[in-house]
Design a protein around this motif. Structure first.
Motif, PDB file in Angstrom:
ATOM      1  N   PRO A  20      82.920  28.024   4.664  1.00 40.62           N
ATOM      2  CA  PRO A  20      84.457  28.303   4.113  1.00 40.62           C
ATOM      3  C   PRO A  20      84.196  28.799   2.869  1.00 40.62           C
ATOM      4  O   PRO A  20      83.471  28.275   1.835  1.00 40.62           O
ATOM      5  N   ARG A  21      85.372  29.906   2.593  1.00 45.52           N
ATOM      6  CA  ARG A  21      85.640  30.535   1.224  1.00 45.52           C
ATOM      7  C   ARG A  21      85.649  29.537  -0.002  1.00 45.52           C
ATOM      8  O   ARG A  21      85.237  29.680  -1.019  1.00 45.52           O
ATOM      9  N   ILE A  28      78.633  30.824  -4.342  1.00 44.45           N
ATOM     10  CA  ILE A  28      77.368  30.972  -5.123  1.00 44.45           C
ATOM     11  C   ILE A  28      76.474  32.092  -4.218  1.00 44.45           C
ATOM     12  O   ILE A  28      75.915  32.679  -4.911  1.00 44.45           O
ATOM     13  N   LYS A  29      76.317  31.821  -3.049  1.00 43.85           N
ATOM     14  CA  LYS A  29      75.676  32.493  -1.934  1.00 43.85           C
ATOM     15  C   LYS A  29      76.202  33.988  -2.309  1.00 43.85           C
ATOM     16  O   LYS A  29      75.310  35.068  -2.067  1.00 43.85           O
ATOM     17  N   LEU A  49      81.944  37.336   5.788  1.00 47.57           N
ATOM     18  CA  LEU A  49      82.748  36.688   6.721  1.00 47.57           C
ATOM     19  C   LEU A  49      82.657  35.223   6.642  1.00 47.57           C
ATOM     20  O   LEU A  49      81.485  34.630   6.479  1.00 47.57           O
ATOM     21  N   HIS A  50      83.801  34.538   6.386  1.00 41.05           N
ATOM     22  CA  HIS A  50      83.764  32.943   6.136  1.00 41.05           C
ATOM     23  C   HIS A  50      84.571  32.120   7.267  1.00 41.05           C
ATOM     24  O   HIS A  50      85.459  32.834   8.054  1.00 41.05           O
ATOM     25  N   CYS A  77      72.670  34.651   6.405  1.00 41.23           N
ATOM     26  CA  CYS A  77      73.761  33.485   6.712  1.00 41.23           C
ATOM     27  C   CYS A  77      73.648  32.355   6.112  1.00 41.23           C
ATOM     28  O   CYS A  77      72.745  31.831   5.559  1.00 41.23           O
ATOM     29  N   GLY A  78      74.693  31.632   5.717  1.00 46.19           N
ATOM     30  CA  GLY A  78      74.858  30.605   4.753  1.00 46.19           C
ATOM     31  C   GLY A  78      74.095  29.383   5.200  1.00 46.19           C
ATOM     32  O   GLY A  78      73.838  28.493   4.347  1.00 46.19           O
ATOM     33  N   ASN A  79      73.653  29.246   6.460  1.00 49.98           N
ATOM     34  CA  ASN A  79      72.847  27.994   6.903  1.00 49.98           C
ATOM     35  C   ASN A  79      72.129  28.581   8.142  1.00 49.98           C
ATOM     36  O   ASN A  79      72.436  29.363   8.557  1.00 49.98           O
TER      37      ASN A  79
END
Length: 130
Positions: A20-21, A28-29, A49-50, A77-79
């Motif tokens: 989520p934004r 941070i990422k 893309l969030h 990718c965020g995770n």
């Protein structure tokens, strides 16, 4: 580290799929990705893309990138969960990882990072030591 790794492997068209934004980790990422790309005279291949921190979101977002015709050869990718979903979607769409698109996740969650073929490249944030 994720974007530096992608750039070091020759990737120049990097996209981001994040959580989520409103969440600080996503912000941070995104900022770090933009900063590292700027150091190399590059920009993100598309606006980040969030969505949720889920495998489903990773599949949905990767599919969205491909169907939108966005050229990308790297994906941050965020995770690891999002990354696993993205890799799954890319494979289903005939996109080879890592030949066509390099993918990097975060957390180095062993169950995710080692579960697929090829194994996921992941940034270890040392969360278990915190």
């Amino acid at each position: 580290m994720a974007v530096r790794h992608l750039v070091s492997t020759g990737r120049t068209l990097i996209a981001c799929i994040l959580g989520p934004r409103r969440e600080e980790a996503a912000r941070i990422k995104t900022a770090a990705a933009r900063e590292v790309l700027a150091e190399h005279g590059l920009r993100l291949a598309a606006e980040p893309l969030h969505g949720l921190w889920t495998e489903h979101w990773g599949r949905q977002a990767a599919t969205q990138l491909v169907h939108a015709g966005i050229a990308f050869d790297g994906l941050m990718c965020g995770n690891d969960t999002i990354a696993r979903g993205a890799v799954s979607a890319l494979a289903a769409l005939g996109v080879s990882v890592p030949d066509d698109v390099g993918v990097v996740g975060f957390d180095n969650w062993t169950v995710m990072a080692e579960a697929d073929e090829p194994q996921l490249t992941s940034v270890d944030l040392k969360l278990q030591e915190a």
